[in-house]
Design an enzyme around this catalytic site. Structure first.
Site, PDB file in Angstrom:
ATOM      1  N   ASP A   1      20.950  56.561  -3.932  1.00  0.00           N
ATOM      2  CA  ASP A   1      20.028  57.304  -3.730  1.00  0.00           C
ATOM      3  C   ASP A   1      21.185  58.208  -2.651  1.00  0.00           C
ATOM      4  O   ASP A   1      19.870  58.049  -1.959  1.00  0.00           O
ATOM      5  CB  ASP A   1      19.775  57.893  -5.036  1.00  0.00           C
ATOM      6  CG  ASP A   1      19.835  59.273  -5.908  1.00  0.00           C
ATOM      7  OD1 ASP A   1      20.217  59.862  -4.846  1.00  0.00           O
ATOM      8  OD2 ASP A   1      19.456  59.017  -6.584  1.00  0.00           O
TER       9      ASP A   1
ATOM     10  N   SER B   1      23.485  62.658  -6.982  1.00  0.00           N
ATOM     11  CA  SER B   1      23.361  61.853  -7.949  1.00  0.00           C
ATOM     12  C   SER B   1      23.722  61.941  -9.054  1.00  0.00           C
ATOM     13  O   SER B   1      25.130  62.344  -9.250  1.00  0.00           O
ATOM     14  CB  SER B   1      21.894  61.017  -8.208  1.00  0.00           C
ATOM     15  OG  SER B   1      21.142  60.551  -8.636  1.00  0.00           O
TER      16      SER B   1
END
Length: 327
Positions: free
Chosen positions: A193, A33
């Site tokens: 993610d 991320s």
């Protein structure tokens, strides 16, 4: 290894800058991320000034980019129902492409790494300076990109680095998921993610051949341990759009808990904890992109202090002796 954490990722920047000033260089970098953003710049060869300048050029107010009609609350609600994400993610994707181009990086082929002294168990598809974590929702697995592109029938060298990072930052419900093609299976694969499955896989670069490591594998964490790490993934406007949708609110809580707590048991191991730099990022929330510049600077400074404190007590020889003894 650089942990994911949205705006909290500013703490990563501060910690990395302090490590660079201490003489550390990064042979290989992994990130999830927000950590994938910083890791990509480091893998591309960014020095202290280039990393700081790149992060200064990021317009935080544009990161939550609404789809038409562009009305706060309304657009987020429609996008959640239509695309499973409140925001498009186009601005940050374009930013990544432009900043990586400044470093001469477009695809993973630009980040190949020839290292005769590497772990002999390291496969050819793992000979890259960067590894980005993403979650494959279609097949229910963690993807380590570019390592796992071959599982999708894709040539790692030809895959855009910005695409992999954009996939890794696809915070569920916040950004639209990122689709890529599976040439082997003939289908589209939905990526979100990487933190959903592993937000801090610090072991990614550990040797497996029993030989003494040539350099330390360090990690930087910006998410606190549970329960203080409990978070919300959507800003107030999008939260309001969910008041009539309790199942989505529950889903948000489930995903947030997964991102924050997934690696908790692993991190409780002493030899993992002692090589992790923990940054206090309590001043900002994960998706608090409208936070004042002074607060952002304070989080960067917090990262610098955390790295300085870590270096003061770090003993590489003791770590090898107690945690990574040959054989």
């Amino acid at each position: 290894m650089l942990e994911g954490g949205g705006v909290k990722g500013l703490g990563l920047v501060g910690a990395v800058l302090r490590l660079m000033r201490a003489g550390y260089r990064f042979e290989r970098v992994a990130g999830t991320s927000a950590g994938a953003v910083v890791a990509a710049f480091l893998a591309g060869g960014a020095d202290e000034g280039q990393l700081a300048d790149a992060m200064d050029r990021l317009d935080y107010s544009r990161v939550p980019d609404r789809a038409p009609p562009g009305v706060p609350g309304v657009s987020e609600g429609l996008s959640l129902l239509r695309d499973a994400g409140a925001y498009e993610g186009d601005y940050i994707h374009g930013f990544l492409r432009a900043e990586l181009a400044r470093l001469g990086v477009a695809t993973f082929g630009d980040l190949r790494r020839d290292d005769p002294g590497a772990d002999p168990a390291l496969a050819a598809e793992q000979a890259y300076r960067l590894v980005v974590m993403a979650t494959d929702l279609t097949n229910g697995r963690l993807l380590r990109l570019p390592w796992d592109y071959a599982e999708l029938g894709l040539d790692p060298d030809g895959q855009p680095v910005a695409d992999a990072v954009r996939a890794s930052i696809s915070i569920p419900l916040y950004f639209k998921p990122f689709p890529i093609g599976d040439e082997r299976g003939g289908q589209r694969v939905t990526l979100v993610d990487g933190g959903v499955l592993s937000n801090f896989p610090i072991e990614a670069f550990d040797r497996t051949d029993g030989a003494e490591p040539r350099w330390p594998t360090l990690g930087v964490k910006v998410i606190p341990d549970l329960p203080s790490g409990a978070v919300e993934l959507l800003p107030p406007g999008a939260q309001a759009a969910l008041t009539a949708l309790p199942p989505l609110r529950l889903l948000e809580q489930v995903v947030a808990t997964a991102i924050v707590g997934n690696d908790q048991t692993y991190l409780d191991r002493p030899c993992v904890r002692r090589r992790a730099i923990q940054v206090d990022t309590s001043a900002v929330g994960i998706v608090e992109f409208d936070v004042a510049k002074a607060t952002r600077e304070a989080v960067v400074a917090s990262g610098e202090r955390a790295a300085e404190d870590f270096l003061r007590g770090w003993d590489w020889d003791a770590y090898k002796r107690e945690c990574r003894a040959a054989g």
